[in-house]
Design a protein around this motif. Sequence first.
Motif: not given
Lengths: 250, 227
Positions: A145, A149, A154, A157-158, A161-162, B157, B161, B167, B171, B224
Amino acid sequence: MAINWFKYSAPTTFYGLAGKLVPWFAVASAALFAVGLYIGFAVAPMDATQGEFYRIIFIHVPASILSMFLYLIMAGYAALGLIFNTRLSAMMASAMAPTGALFAFISLWTGALWGKPMWGAWWVWDARMTSELILLFLYLGFIALHSSIDDPRRADRAAALLAIVGSVNVPIIYFSVKWWNTLHQGSTIKFSGTSMHIAMQQAMFTMLAACWLYAIAVTLARVRSIILEREKQTKWVSELPEVAQGEGKQ
Amino acid sequence: MKKLSLFSLLVLVVRRDLVLAMRCRTDVLTTLVFFVMVVSLFPLGVGPEADMLRKIAPGVLWVAALLSSMLSLGRLFAADHQDGTLEQMLLVPQSLAVLVLGKMVSHWMVSGLPLVLLAPVLGLQFDMSVEAIGVLMLGLLLGTPILSMLGAIGAALTLGLRGGGVLLSLLVLPLCIPVLIFGTGAVGAVTASLSYSSHLSLMGAMFVLALTFTPWVTAQALRISME
């Protein structure tokens, strides 16, 4: 004199501090690895039930412990970064993730190497092994992740959170896997109840300390690279001797 | 403008998303067909022996439900993100968490509920007993909302993307493992004539936990992703 506790929470100052600390941790880690491996292979006696095969625990157990602790520490840093909006915490979290994933992988790999002669199988759906595998998936998810990005803020922060969601889920996953396993096939092989020989304990704790120091050294070295990458447009980075030299050569 | 109560906001969002889903029905139907197809492939892969099929049926149905819910999760916020509706939703003075909960509910009604209703038919294909099918449905009824709720975090999230779909699965799937374990465990307990209530109670606990936290976490994730 008032101590400024937050002096090293800025990437600018921490970069220098980390640079000074890395060699110390690296040397100490190498020394402890040497001592631990010496005790583990030369001093510690052969195990009564497992023979020579047991010696893999000197790397297996520290790697498993580290993989779990690093995830929690990583999630802690991620939470700090998310709550207080500090840049360095998020960088630390992303610097730690590859080391944690590496330890999870080593733990699984050495576990398989040990399992083949002892249990007669490379892989058993034992509760601990399964949760270690899931932990590796969580690390990989975090890294994937973060790297997919483009905007670093971003991404931080993402991924934070995960990591927090993952750390809340870790106990749930662990217990569900444990109960699933006991429901299916009863208790599997456990460590024999005999207490460990003192030399084995020494070897294991030395190796554990060595792994901790290694993790710290690598994380600090990696966070230095991340700081440089993120702050490359700033003045202080261009004034660093190592950066200025490199540019002078070109 | 009159301020909406939380409940009427929830109803509004659910109704809107359901209407949108009904306007493009193929999206919904492809997910269902995927579910049926994956389940039907297993007997072809492992052989038609009834004993074996009965044994693997709960696992197959649950894994297929997991995969097909992953398939539809990508659409949870994507369309609203593309046409700018999501930005407007973030600006709404009402609670974003309730709005997100509404989207989760409608996602479940479109992609989870049909699976629950289809499960008995597929269960019969696998020669499951009536009692086992009942518990399977009960488990799916409790579990598929959890999948929608956990999946919403991942969907938020990975919003916008590249390679978001794959992805997303990476996750969310590890987080869904407990649901899978207790869902199949309950059916396994019935076939072994043991009590299945503990599995379903734990699933219920996870449902309540997810209902409490995931809308809020998803709302944070959306903020976010959209900033």
